[in-house]
Design a protein around this motif. Sequence first.
Motif, mmCIF file in Angstrom:
data_model
loop_
_atom_site.group_PDB
_atom_site.id
_atom_site.type_symbol
_atom_site.label_atom_id
_atom_site.label_comp_id
_atom_site.label_asym_id
_atom_site.label_seq_id
_atom_site.Cartn_x
_atom_site.Cartn_y
_atom_site.Cartn_z
ATOM 1 N N THR A 117 0.854 -1.176 0.000
ATOM 2 C CA THR A 117 0.000 0.000 0.000
ATOM 3 C C THR A 117 0.890 1.225 0.000
ATOM 4 O O THR A 117 1.795 1.339 0.831
ATOM 5 N N GLU A 130 3.684 7.941 1.538
ATOM 6 C CA GLU A 130 3.897 7.175 2.766
ATOM 7 C C GLU A 130 3.912 5.693 2.436
ATOM 8 O O GLU A 130 3.009 5.181 1.788
ATOM 9 N N SER A 132 3.750 2.654 4.722
ATOM 10 C CA SER A 132 3.639 2.315 6.150
ATOM 11 C C SER A 132 3.292 0.860 6.374
ATOM 12 O O SER A 132 2.749 0.498 7.387
ATOM 13 N N ASP A 133 3.621 -0.011 5.425
ATOM 14 C CA ASP A 133 3.356 -1.432 5.650
ATOM 15 C C ASP A 133 4.300 -2.031 6.672
ATOM 16 O O ASP A 133 4.028 -3.087 7.224
ATOM 17 N N TYR A 134 5.423 -1.363 6.900
ATOM 18 C CA TYR A 134 6.462 -1.986 7.710
ATOM 19 C C TYR A 134 6.590 -1.308 9.070
ATOM 20 O O TYR A 134 7.593 -1.433 9.740
ATOM 21 N N ASN A 135 5.564 -0.576 9.454
ATOM 22 C CA ASN A 135 5.625 0.151 10.716
ATOM 23 C C ASN A 135 5.378 -0.781 11.882
ATOM 24 O O ASN A 135 4.600 -1.713 11.787
ATOM 25 N N SER A 136 6.007 -0.460 12.994
ATOM 26 C CA SER A 136 5.573 -1.138 14.208
ATOM 27 C C SER A 136 5.056 -0.134 15.229
ATOM 28 O O SER A 136 4.694 -0.501 16.329
ATOM 29 N N SER A 137 5.009 1.138 14.861
ATOM 30 C CA SER A 137 4.358 2.113 15.732
ATOM 31 C C SER A 137 3.738 3.188 14.838
ATOM 32 O O SER A 137 3.954 3.206 13.634
ATOM 33 N N ASP A 138 2.977 4.091 15.438
ATOM 34 C CA ASP A 138 2.304 5.117 14.645
ATOM 35 C C ASP A 138 3.285 6.137 14.086
ATOM 36 O O ASP A 138 3.015 6.775 13.078
ATOM 37 N N VAL A 245 13.740 -0.395 -0.156
ATOM 38 C CA VAL A 245 12.927 0.005 0.986
ATOM 39 C C VAL A 245 13.602 -0.364 2.287
ATOM 40 O O VAL A 245 13.604 0.397 3.243
ATOM 41 N N SER A 246 14.225 -1.542 2.332
ATOM 42 C CA SER A 246 14.858 -1.909 3.597
ATOM 43 C C SER A 246 16.047 -1.002 3.872
ATOM 44 O O SER A 246 16.308 -0.662 5.025
ATOM 45 N N LEU A 249 14.571 1.875 5.371
ATOM 46 C CA LEU A 249 13.968 1.646 6.681
ATOM 47 C C LEU A 249 15.012 1.532 7.780
ATOM 48 O O LEU A 249 14.762 1.913 8.903
ATOM 49 N N ILE A 250 16.177 1.010 7.450
ATOM 50 C CA ILE A 250 17.180 0.767 8.483
ATOM 51 C C ILE A 250 17.569 2.029 9.243
ATOM 52 O O ILE A 250 17.571 2.019 10.477
ATOM 53 N N GLU B 95 12.733 -7.487 12.034
ATOM 54 C CA GLU B 95 13.194 -6.119 12.286
ATOM 55 C C GLU B 95 14.262 -6.103 13.362
ATOM 56 O O GLU B 95 15.233 -5.352 13.285
ATOM 57 N N ILE B 111 12.461 -7.642 3.789
ATOM 58 C CA ILE B 111 11.114 -7.125 3.964
ATOM 59 C C ILE B 111 10.099 -8.107 3.451
ATOM 60 O O ILE B 111 10.282 -8.720 2.405
ATOM 61 N N GLU B 114 3.714 -7.316 2.495
ATOM 62 C CA GLU B 114 2.412 -7.666 3.061
ATOM 63 C C GLU B 114 1.721 -6.376 3.456
ATOM 64 O O GLU B 114 2.360 -5.471 3.977
ATOM 65 N N THR B 115 0.445 -6.325 3.192
ATOM 66 C CA THR B 115 -0.288 -5.127 3.573
ATOM 67 C C THR B 115 -1.709 -5.515 3.919
ATOM 68 O O THR B 115 -2.043 -6.697 3.913
ATOM 69 N N LYS B 157 -1.550 -3.081 12.078
ATOM 70 C CA LYS B 157 -0.860 -3.089 10.782
ATOM 71 C C LYS B 157 -1.792 -2.602 9.685
ATOM 72 O O LYS B 157 -1.405 -1.816 8.831
ATOM 73 N N ARG B 160 -2.495 1.179 9.949
ATOM 74 C CA ARG B 160 -1.311 1.961 9.590
ATOM 75 C C ARG B 160 -1.072 1.925 8.090
ATOM 76 O O ARG B 160 -0.577 2.881 7.511
ATOM 77 N N ALA B 161 -1.398 0.800 7.475
ATOM 78 C CA ALA B 161 -1.216 0.709 6.036
ATOM 79 C C ALA B 161 -2.221 1.575 5.296
ATOM 80 O O ALA B 161 -1.926 2.086 4.221
ATOM 81 N N VAL B 168 -4.042 9.570 11.652
ATOM 82 C CA VAL B 168 -3.834 8.758 12.841
ATOM 83 C C VAL B 168 -3.399 9.639 14.002
ATOM 84 O O VAL B 168 -3.894 9.498 15.134
#
Lengths: 256, 184
Positions: A117, A130, A132-138, A245-246, A249-250, B95, B111, B114-115, B157, B160-161, B168
């Motif tokens: 997405t 944006e 944001s598929d790989y987020n773990s927080s807002d 992307v990674s 992201l790092i 991660e 990575i 996935e979404t 997830k 956020r996607a 948000v």
Amino acid sequence: MKFLEWLFLTISPCDAAEPWQLGSQDGATPMMQGIIDLHHDIFFFLILILVFVLRILVRALWHFHYQKNPIPQRIVHGTTIEILRTIFPSLIPMFIAIPSFALLYSMDEVVVDPAITIKAIGHQWYRTYEYSDYNSSDEQSLTFDSYMIPEDDLELGQSRLLEVDNRVIVPAKTHLRIIVTSADVLHSWAVPSLGVKCDAVPGRLNQISIWVQREGVFYGQCSEICGTNHAFTQAVSRKDYGSRVSNQLIPQTEEA
Amino acid sequence: MATDTAPSLSEQYLLDKDGKSDVGSKPVDLSKEESAEEAPTAAIEVKTEEPAAAQESTGTTPAAAEESIETTPAASSESTEAAPASSEENNETAEEEKSGEGETSEEKPEIKLETAPADFRFPTTNQTRHCFTRYIEYHRCVAAKGEGAPECDKFAKYYRALCPGEWVERWNEQRENGTFPGPL
């Protein structure tokens, strides 16, 4: 050397508009191929009709002459031809409508689960993207602004009003979900060679699904009058999306 | 949902394209790990696929690699009940690995593609309520199951996607102030 540079560097962007272009840009999605095919199919019948109508028109004008035909024909009624010329033209749009609607509804169909997405948020006058598929927080998400490169900063071979500083990177041959919205006024996210045009409405999320068939640099501009600097975006499709992307992201995960 | 247990359509699709695009290969392997009950073989698969990177990672930080091997069987055993939750865990471990490895992880993509899946409550172009519903679902889930419940991670997830970050943030503020306009 200078000449060769001019020749190749100006012709190279195949997925951007070119001077005196007549047809569409090369399609990079099944959607765009469908659009181009429909256009060609309809154009065949369009030209048949054009020739037929022109023949009638020119013939009538040619023979309506005070010396050659001093007494014109005075037909005011003909049931057969009236039925024919009413029924037949009303059938043609119906036959055009069948493939047209099929394409139209297949374009906004949410068929499969997308793999990625991407959110495209319109601003005056830039785009925020944006991932944001790989987020773990807002807070932490891969967000960047994409500004058009002003005319003075362009380098040789770059397209005026099309080149941006941060390109959108998407993987090829993957189902993508693009969520289009706006933060201020109406915008429209459009990329001609992807066959995509989606209005960006503040407070509303519009979704389009695309599947890019090949790698390349695809250009597009805002398609809704949104103010003075109304030109925007560009999408790049690459194989090495994952590593790109990674890599992006790092640094973020290290910061967080 | 039906998509929770079986691999999603996009994943199935990526299986076919496995050989051609290296984008597809990585998530497919991860999904294989989930489905396969024996985690060690899965780990071997990963190593055989990209030996240089795997060796490097084991060479520099053996702790991280061990961690991943240790966590995958737990996730795969859980995957019978809730696949998205376990995949969420997998992501988190991935991660962690990345942050642990640092320079080695730059060389290969870590990575999972996935979404949020297509939701048939929202089959239209307008996805505004999809985002809003997912946000509410997450916070109702947290309210019911408690903070940090693994079942709720998938909703986090999803929202956020789907939702723009700005929205948000605004909703989080509204929830803090008690002015959030939704059923929480």
